[in-house]
Design an enzyme around this catalytic site. Structure first.
Site, PDB file in Angstrom:
ATOM      1  N   ARG A  81      30.815  50.748  41.734  1.00 34.63           N
ATOM      2  CA  ARG A  81      32.260  50.471  41.237  1.00 34.63           C
ATOM      3  C   ARG A  81      33.397  51.208  42.237  1.00 34.63           C
ATOM      4  O   ARG A  81      33.604  52.384  42.186  1.00 34.63           O
ATOM      5  CB  ARG A  81      32.363  50.956  39.805  1.00 34.63           C
ATOM      6  CG  ARG A  81      33.809  51.079  39.315  1.00 34.63           C
ATOM      7  CD  ARG A  81      34.321  49.625  38.852  1.00 34.63           C
ATOM      8  NE  ARG A  81      33.383  48.961  37.850  1.00 34.63           N
ATOM      9  CZ  ARG A  81      33.671  47.777  37.508  1.00 34.63           C
ATOM     10  NH1 ARG A  81      34.476  47.056  38.213  1.00 34.63           N
ATOM     11  NH2 ARG A  81      32.763  47.174  36.550  1.00 34.63           N
ATOM     12  N   ARG A 118      26.691  41.212  46.102  1.00 32.49           N
ATOM     13  CA  ARG A 118      27.034  42.765  45.846  1.00 32.49           C
ATOM     14  C   ARG A 118      25.884  43.605  45.148  1.00 32.49           C
ATOM     15  O   ARG A 118      26.003  44.569  45.038  1.00 32.49           O
ATOM     16  CB  ARG A 118      28.074  42.700  45.175  1.00 32.49           C
ATOM     17  CG  ARG A 118      28.169  42.381  43.695  1.00 32.49           C
ATOM     18  CD  ARG A 118      29.430  42.722  42.956  1.00 32.49           C
ATOM     19  NE  ARG A 118      29.541  42.255  41.558  1.00 32.49           N
ATOM     20  CZ  ARG A 118      30.406  42.556  40.779  1.00 32.49           C
ATOM     21  NH1 ARG A 118      31.512  43.448  41.017  1.00 32.49           N
ATOM     22  NH2 ARG A 118      30.150  42.174  39.400  1.00 32.49           N
ATOM     23  N   HIS A 170      36.322  42.476  47.842  1.00 35.02           N
ATOM     24  CA  HIS A 170      37.095  42.877  46.519  1.00 35.02           C
ATOM     25  C   HIS A 170      37.701  44.292  46.629  1.00 35.02           C
ATOM     26  O   HIS A 170      36.977  45.259  46.189  1.00 35.02           O
ATOM     27  CB  HIS A 170      36.041  42.651  45.351  1.00 35.02           C
ATOM     28  CG  HIS A 170      36.448  42.861  43.964  1.00 35.02           C
ATOM     29  ND1 HIS A 170      37.161  43.978  43.638  1.00 35.02           N
ATOM     30  CD2 HIS A 170      36.300  42.181  43.015  1.00 35.02           C
ATOM     31  CE1 HIS A 170      37.248  44.097  42.492  1.00 35.02           C
ATOM     32  NE2 HIS A 170      36.767  42.913  41.854  1.00 35.02           N
ATOM     33  N   ASP A 195      45.630  41.153  36.347  1.00 33.21           N
ATOM     34  CA  ASP A 195      44.650  40.465  36.755  1.00 33.21           C
ATOM     35  C   ASP A 195      44.969  38.897  37.196  1.00 33.21           C
ATOM     36  O   ASP A 195      44.784  38.012  36.333  1.00 33.21           O
ATOM     37  CB  ASP A 195      43.485  40.076  35.766  1.00 33.21           C
ATOM     38  CG  ASP A 195      42.015  39.868  36.152  1.00 33.21           C
ATOM     39  OD1 ASP A 195      41.990  39.565  37.340  1.00 33.21           O
ATOM     40  OD2 ASP A 195      41.032  40.198  35.474  1.00 33.21           O
ATOM     41  N   GLU A 230      42.408  41.857  46.634  1.00 35.86           N
ATOM     42  CA  GLU A 230      41.018  41.095  46.969  1.00 35.86           C
ATOM     43  C   GLU A 230      41.658  40.073  48.179  1.00 35.86           C
ATOM     44  O   GLU A 230      42.462  39.276  47.627  1.00 35.86           O
ATOM     45  CB  GLU A 230      40.122  40.785  45.790  1.00 35.86           C
ATOM     46  CG  GLU A 230      40.347  42.039  44.768  1.00 35.86           C
ATOM     47  CD  GLU A 230      39.681  41.559  43.459  1.00 35.86           C
ATOM     48  OE1 GLU A 230      39.135  40.638  43.309  1.00 35.86           O
ATOM     49  OE2 GLU A 230      40.024  42.112  42.500  1.00 35.86           O
TER      50      GLU A 230
HETATM   51  C1  BG6 Z   1      38.396  41.083  39.377  1.00 37.03           C
HETATM   52  C2  BG6 Z   1      38.478  40.217  38.012  1.00 37.03           C
HETATM   53  O1  BG6 Z   1      38.252  40.342  40.676  1.00 37.03           O
HETATM   54  O2  BG6 Z   1      37.173  41.902  39.154  1.00 37.03           O
HETATM   55  C3  BG6 Z   1      38.595  40.855  37.026  1.00 37.03           C
HETATM   56  O3  BG6 Z   1      39.695  39.242  38.544  1.00 37.03           O
HETATM   57  C4  BG6 Z   1      37.350  41.718  36.862  1.00 37.03           C
HETATM   58  O4  BG6 Z   1      38.615  39.933  35.971  1.00 37.03           O
HETATM   59  C5  BG6 Z   1      37.113  42.587  37.947  1.00 37.03           C
HETATM   60  O5  BG6 Z   1      37.279  42.335  35.815  1.00 37.03           O
HETATM   61  C6  BG6 Z   1      35.989  43.380  37.894  1.00 37.03           C
HETATM   62  O6  BG6 Z   1      34.872  42.615  37.849  1.00 37.03           O
HETATM   63  P1  BG6 Z   1      33.529  43.561  37.653  1.00 37.03           P
HETATM   64  O7  BG6 Z   1      32.417  42.371  37.542  1.00 37.03           O
HETATM   65  O8  BG6 Z   1      33.423  44.341  39.121  1.00 37.03           O
HETATM   66  O9  BG6 Z   1      33.648  44.548  36.662  1.00 37.03           O
END
Ligand code: BG6
Length: 300
Positions: free
Chosen positions: A76, A99, A168, A213, A272
């Protein structure tokens, strides 16, 4: 010991003073890269850049204090490599398998001007068999900037190899209420926080005071993150990217994410770069696509 075995095959790619293999969190192999100007860390798990900072400055990338470091889930923060799909997909992991896969380190190069470049390969993974044959490389170059290139080639005879991709990137900010994102004025976007309603970005700057978002379409230009609290701007320059996603989970979503601190939304924003939704890519046989993103910062 499993972690030692995971690192040893890649030891030969170490470059004294520049590229070092280490045991990272969760016993996952991590690569530390030092340039004359900066420091970066990359996990083989996901080919995931988790840290990039200029010497004596706050980190440019954000990494959650609550991130999990495990083979079956994404880290994360940093820069998750999203491929071959973006978002949810029935019966499959969110944002693709890249990922959550251990990539292989293939090559490291010391750059004469004072940095280093690393090349990773996505190995054959379970689930990839559902797709046309492809190859995927990820090249990370660390100098006074962080440059990332995701190179995907259709190695099959399939005339329609269709996929999404996205780097991302999570950025550190001093105070989200003092941040403005510039460069997306006039762009059409899908507002996921409002049931995917299609809207147009009217103001010069995006300000964040609730969940954001948004998937901006047909946006190939540089995006700037103006951070009045850290008195710097971060530049996101891109090539081969027509989509830009801007995300901040704000209060309720932060509380729902087990691998994200309740208050961490104040210190981050995702900008992103990729090709998703109507910008998804189609490659004929033998053709490659390069998604290139360069991150840098400058004082305000
Ligand atoms: C973003 C999405 O790219 O990633 C969001 O637009 C999402 O909707 C976010 O919540 C995080 O995603 P994840 O799978 O890493 O929790």
């Amino acid at each position: 010991m499993a972690h030692v075995n995971a690192i040893e095959p890649f030891r030969r790619f170490e470059i004294p003073g520049r590229v070092t293999l280490l045991e990272g969190n969760g016993d996952l192999p991590k690569i530390e890269v030092k340039s004359d100007w900066s420091h970066a860390e990359i996990y083989l798990h996901g080919a995931h850049v988790t840290d990039f900072r200029l010497n004596n400055q706050p980190p440019i990338l954000f990494l959650s204090q609550c991130s999990r470091f495990a083979g079956n889930q994404a880290i994360r923060g940093g820069v998750p490599v999203i491929f071959p799909w973006f978002g949810p997909r029935e019966g499959e992991p969110m944002h693709g398998f890249a990922r959550q896969t251990g990539w292989e380190l293939h090559e490291t190069t010391s750059l004469p001007e004072g940095g280093a470049s690393l090349r990773f390969t996505l190995p054959d993974v379970a689930g990839a068999g559902m797709w046309s044959q492809f190859s995927a490389y990820f090249v990370v170059t660390v100098t006074d900037k962080l440059t990332m290139e995701l190179i995907v080639t259709n190695t099959s005879r399939d005339p329609q190899f269709c996929f999404d991709n996205c780097l991302h990137s999570y950025f550190t900010v001093g105070d989200i209420t003092k941040v403005a994102v510039r460069g997306l004025k006039g762009a059409a976007y899908l507002d996921k926080a409002d049931g995917y309603a299609q809207k147009t970005e009217e103001p010069d700057e995006i300000l964040v005071s609730s969940e954001v978002d948004r998937t901006y379409m047909d946006t190939a230009g540089t995006v700037e993150i103006i951070d009045r609290s850290l008195t710097r701007k971060i530049l996101v320059e891109k090539e081969g990217s027509n989509s830009t996603v801007v995300w901040n989970p704000w209060i309720a979503k932060s509380q729902q994410m087990p691998d994200f601190g309740n208050d961490e939304y104040k210190q981050m924003i995702c900008v992103e770069s990729g090709n998703v939704a109507r910008n998804k890519l189609t490659l004929p046989p033998g053709r490659s696509h390069v998604l290139k993103v360069t991150l840098s910062s400058a004082p305000l």
